[in-house]
Design an enzyme around this catalytic site. Structure first.
Site, mmCIF file in Angstrom:
data_model
loop_
_atom_site.group_PDB
_atom_site.id
_atom_site.type_symbol
_atom_site.label_atom_id
_atom_site.label_comp_id
_atom_site.label_asym_id
_atom_site.label_seq_id
_atom_site.Cartn_x
_atom_site.Cartn_y
_atom_site.Cartn_z
ATOM 1 N N ARG A 83 0.861 -1.193 0.000
ATOM 2 C CA ARG A 83 0.000 0.000 0.000
ATOM 3 C C ARG A 83 0.889 1.233 0.000
ATOM 4 N NH1 ARG A 83 -2.396 3.150 4.621
ATOM 5 N NH2 ARG A 83 -3.769 4.584 3.529
ATOM 6 N N HIS A 127 -2.623 11.156 0.793
ATOM 7 C CA HIS A 127 -2.061 10.916 2.125
ATOM 8 C C HIS A 127 -1.391 12.221 2.565
ATOM 9 C CE1 HIS A 127 -0.675 7.459 4.929
ATOM 10 N NE2 HIS A 127 -0.318 8.583 5.525
ATOM 11 N N GLU A 173 -7.192 8.648 6.199
ATOM 12 C CA GLU A 173 -7.448 9.279 7.496
ATOM 13 C C GLU A 173 -7.926 10.728 7.405
ATOM 14 O OE1 GLU A 173 -3.885 8.809 9.842
ATOM 15 O OE2 GLU A 173 -4.218 6.670 10.080
ATOM 16 N N ASN A 298 -7.209 1.997 9.897
ATOM 17 C CA ASN A 298 -5.893 2.173 10.519
ATOM 18 C C ASN A 298 -6.085 2.193 12.020
ATOM 19 O OD1 ASN A 298 -5.034 2.476 7.914
ATOM 20 N ND2 ASN A 298 -4.482 4.639 8.103
ATOM 21 N N TYR A 300 -4.052 2.055 15.804
ATOM 22 C CA TYR A 300 -2.803 2.118 16.577
ATOM 23 C C TYR A 300 -3.023 1.960 18.078
ATOM 24 C CZ TYR A 300 -0.417 3.547 12.367
ATOM 25 O OH TYR A 300 0.109 3.558 11.108
ATOM 26 N N GLU A 352 -3.359 0.008 8.134
ATOM 27 C CA GLU A 352 -2.177 0.398 8.912
ATOM 28 C C GLU A 352 -2.326 -0.127 10.331
ATOM 29 O OE1 GLU A 352 -1.067 4.557 9.069
ATOM 30 O OE2 GLU A 352 -1.591 4.824 6.952
HETATM 31 C C1 GBH Z 1 -1.005 7.230 10.645
HETATM 32 O O1 GBH Z 1 -1.642 8.204 11.389
HETATM 33 C C2 GBH Z 1 -0.611 7.816 9.323
HETATM 34 O O2 GBH Z 1 -1.463 7.381 8.282
HETATM 35 C C3 GBH Z 1 0.816 7.563 8.959
HETATM 36 O O3 GBH Z 1 1.183 8.403 7.911
HETATM 37 C C4 GBH Z 1 1.679 7.728 10.179
HETATM 38 O O4 GBH Z 1 3.045 7.686 9.879
HETATM 39 C C5 GBH Z 1 1.307 6.643 11.144
HETATM 40 O O5 GBH Z 1 -0.043 6.678 11.443
HETATM 41 C C6 GBH Z 1 2.071 6.700 12.467
HETATM 42 O O6 GBH Z 1 1.771 7.852 13.153
HETATM 43 O O7 GBH Z 1 -2.761 11.261 20.529
HETATM 44 O O8 GBH Z 1 -2.221 9.501 22.101
HETATM 45 O O9 GBH Z 1 -4.526 9.893 21.508
HETATM 46 C C7 GBH Z 1 -2.111 7.777 12.646
HETATM 47 C C8 GBH Z 1 -2.682 8.923 13.377
HETATM 48 C C9 GBH Z 1 -2.478 7.870 15.535
HETATM 49 C C10 GBH Z 1 -3.837 9.840 15.164
HETATM 50 C C11 GBH Z 1 -3.062 7.766 16.911
HETATM 51 C C12 GBH Z 1 -4.412 9.689 16.518
HETATM 52 C C13 GBH Z 1 -4.026 8.988 18.737
HETATM 53 C C14 GBH Z 1 -2.935 8.861 19.759
HETATM 54 N N1 GBH Z 1 -3.340 8.583 14.637
HETATM 55 N N2 GBH Z 1 -3.466 9.066 17.403
HETATM 56 S S1 GBH Z 1 -3.138 9.961 21.070
#
Ligand code: GBH
Length: 446
Positions: A83, A127, A173, A298, A300, A352
Site C-alpha cells: 500500500r 495521504h 485518514e 488504521n 494504533y 495500517e
Molecule cells: C497514521 O496516522 C498515518 O497514516 C501515517 O502516515 C503515520 O506515519 C502513522 O499513522 C504513524 O503515526 O494522541 O495519544 O490519543 C495515525 C494517526 C495515531 C492519530 C493515533 C491519533 C491517537 C494517539 N493517529 N493518534 S493519542
C-alpha cells in the site's frame, strides 16, 4: 491463536493478504525533481518550529531513486501486497490544469517493478500532501472548489493506472487531515479552528464521494477509503466521562463512518459542536454515500477521555510505544466486531497498524522484540475479530521503512526495515524476519 508464527499462520484463511504500507511524502524525497510541485508539507517543514527535529522531506528515504531496492526488500519478505500513496503535486504540480508526465512516469515504473516482483499494488490518492498551489490560491480544503479538482485528479489516476492497481483508496485518514491540519495545528497547513476543521472534513468526504463516482466511470478496480479509528474510553466510570468518550467517538469514528456508509451525520456529535457544524448543501450527503468495495481501517491505540490528564495505565494496558501510545490489541478485536455489527461494512482491511520503537543497531542486527510482540498480538486480535464475524481480508503493517513521522520528524521509527539516514542503508529488523517467517508458513498452507 497463540502468538507464534505457526499458530498465527493457521489462524488466517488461505486468501488472507499480507502487506506493508507507506506514503509518498514520508518516503519519496525528490521533492522538487522532474517537475514535481510543492506540497503543503514541503512548505510546512520550512516554517520554524513546526517539525520537532527541524527536518524536512527533500530527501526522506530517497525512495524516488531507490524504489527498486525497496521493492526487492518486499519481495524478500514474501509479501502479497504493498500500500503506497501517490503524490498529487508530483503528477499535477498546481493541483489543477497541466499533468506532469515525468511524475506519472515514476508511478508507472513503480507499478511495473511491483507487478514484476509479484506484489499487488494498492494505491491511496491522498495521504496529506496537498499541492501547495491549491492552499495559496484557493485556501486548500477549506475551499469547496478543491472537491472538483480532487475528483479530476482521481479520475486521471484511475484512467491511467486502474487496470494495474489492485485497489484505490481516496483518502487516508480524513480525521487527521481535518483535525490535526486545521484544528490542532500539528499537521500542515497548521490552522487552529474547530469550525474550519469540520468544514474541511465535509469537503474531504464530498471529494471522496465525487472521486469514487468519477473513477467508477473509468475503472473496475475496487474502490474505498481509509479511516483512522482511535476508540475512546471514559477515563473514569463517571457519567461525565462516559459522555465525553461518546462525543469523542462521535467526532472520530461516527463523524466519518455515518456520512460515508449511511448518508447522515451523527446527531449527538452534531449537536455537541453547535455553531462549528459545517455548511452542508442539499444533495451533499447523497454524493458522499457511494457504494464501496472495501473499507480500510488504521488502528494504533485507544484514547482515554474525560479526565484532566491521561492515567499512566488503564485496564488492559500492555505498555506504551515510543510515540507514548498505549498498546491495546484487545481494543482492535472489540472495535472490529463493533463495526461489523453496527455498520455491516464492505470487506475490511487493516490498512495500517504498527508501532514506533527506540530501535538500535546491535552487531548488525536490530533486536526489536517489542515490535514483534506488537505485531503478533495485533494479528491475534484480527484473527479473534474474524472468528467473531468481522470480515477482515488483509493486514498491512505500518510501515515498510523507518520514515518521516510528520511533525515528529525522523526520530520516531515505525519500520520493519531500519534506515540509516546518513547512508540510506536499509537493514531488516528482527520483526521483519518474524513477519516473513509467519507469511512463509501461511503460504505453505495455501
Ligand atoms: C497514521 O496516522 C498515518 O497514516 C501515517 O502516515 C503515520 O506515519 C502513522 O499513522 C504513524 O503515526 O494522541 O495519544 O490519543 C495515525 C494517526 C495515531 C492519530 C493515533 C491519533 C491517537 C494517539 N493517529 N493518534 S493519542
Amino acid at each position: 491463536p497463540r502468538a507464534e508464527p505457526a499458530a498465527l499462520a493457521d489462524a488466517f484463511p488461505p486468501d488472507f493478504l499480507w502487506g506493508v504500507a507507506t506514503s509518498a511524502a514520508q518516503i519519496e524525497g525528490a521533492a522538487f525533481e522532474d517537475g514535481k510541485g510543492a506540497s503543503i508539507w514541503d512548505h510546512f517543514c520550512r516554517q520554524p518550529g513546526r517539525i520537532k527535529d527541524g527536518s524536512n522531506i527533500d530527501v526522506a528515504c530517497d525512495h524516488y531513486h531507490r524504489f527498486r531496492d525497496d521493492v526487492a526488500l518486499m519481495q524478500q519478505l514474501g509479501l502479497d501486497c504493498y500500500r503506497f500513496s501517490l503524490s498529487w503535486p508530483r503528477v499535477q504540480p498546481d493541483g489543477q490544469g497541466a499533468w506532469n508526465e515525468a511524475g506519472f512516469a515514476f508511478y508507472d515504473r513503480l507499478l511495473d517493478a511491483l507487478l514484476e516482483a509479484g506484489l499487488q499494488p494498492h494505491a491511496t490518492l491522498y495521504h496529506w500532501d496537498l499541492p501547495q498551489a491549491l492552499d495559496e490560491q484557493l485556501g486548500g480544503w477549506l475551499s469547496r472548489d478543491v472537491v472538483g479538482h480532487f475528483a479530476d485528479y482521481a479520475a486521471e489516476v484511475a484512467r491511467r493506472f486502474g487496470d494495474r492497481l489492485a485497489s484505490i483508496a481516496t483518502h487516508n485518514e480524513p480525521w487527521c487531515t481535518a483535525t490535526l491540519g486545521y484544528e490542532t495545528a500539528q499537521f500542515a497547513p497548521g490552522h487552529t479552528s474547530r469550525a474550519e476543521s469540520l468544514q474541511v472534513a465535509h469537503h474531504l468526504m464530498l471529494s471522496h464521494g465525487d472521486a469514487v463516482a468519477a473513477m467508477r466511470a473509468v475503472t473496475r478496480t475496487p474502490l474505498g477509503i481509509v479511516l483512522n479509528h482511535t476508540p475512546a474510553f471514559p477515563a473514569t466510570p463517571t457519567e461525565a466521562d462516559r459522555r465525553a468518550a461518546r462525543i469523542d467517538d462521535g467526532l472520530n469514528v461516527r463523524w466519518y463512518m455515518d456520512p460515508i456508509l449511511r448518508g447522515c451525520y451523527p446527531a449527538d456529535a452534531w449537536q455537541h459542536v453547535g455553531a462549528d457544524a459545517p455548511q452542508v448543501a442539499a444533495g451533499d450527503l447523497d454524493r458522499i454515500r457511494q457504494p464501496l468495495d472495501f473499507l480500510g481501517l488504521n488502528f494504533y491505540t485507544r484514547s482515554l477521555v474525560g479526565a484532566d490528564g491521561q492515567p499512566v495505565t488503564g485496564p488492559g494496558a500492555r505498555g506504551f510505544t515510543d510515540m507514548g501510545w498505549e498498546i491495546v490489541p484487545e481494543v482492535l478485536t472489540q472495535h472490529l466486531v463493533r463495526l461489523a455489527r453496527e455498520y455491516n461494512p464492505p470487506p475490511l482491511y487493516i490498512t495500517e497498524n504498527g508501532m514506533a520503537n527506540a530501535d538500535r543497531l546491535v552487531d548488525g542486527r536490530v533486536p526489536d522484540a517489542e515490535r514483534t510482540a506488537y505485531l503478533a498480538s495485533h494479528l491475534q486480535a484480527v484473527a479473534a475479530a474474524r472468528n467473531l464475524g468481522a470480515d477482515v481480508r488483509g493486514y498491512f503493517y505500518w510501515s515498510l521503512l523507518d520514515n518521516f513521522e510528520w511533525n515528529s520528524g525522523y526520530a520516531k521509527r515505525f519500520g520493519l526495515v531500519h534506515v540509516d539516514y546518513a547512508t540510506q542503508e536499509r537493514r531488516l529488523k528482527d520483526s521483519a524476519l518474524w513477519y516473513a517467517d509467519m507469511i512463509r508458513r501461511h503460504r505453505q498452507r495455501r
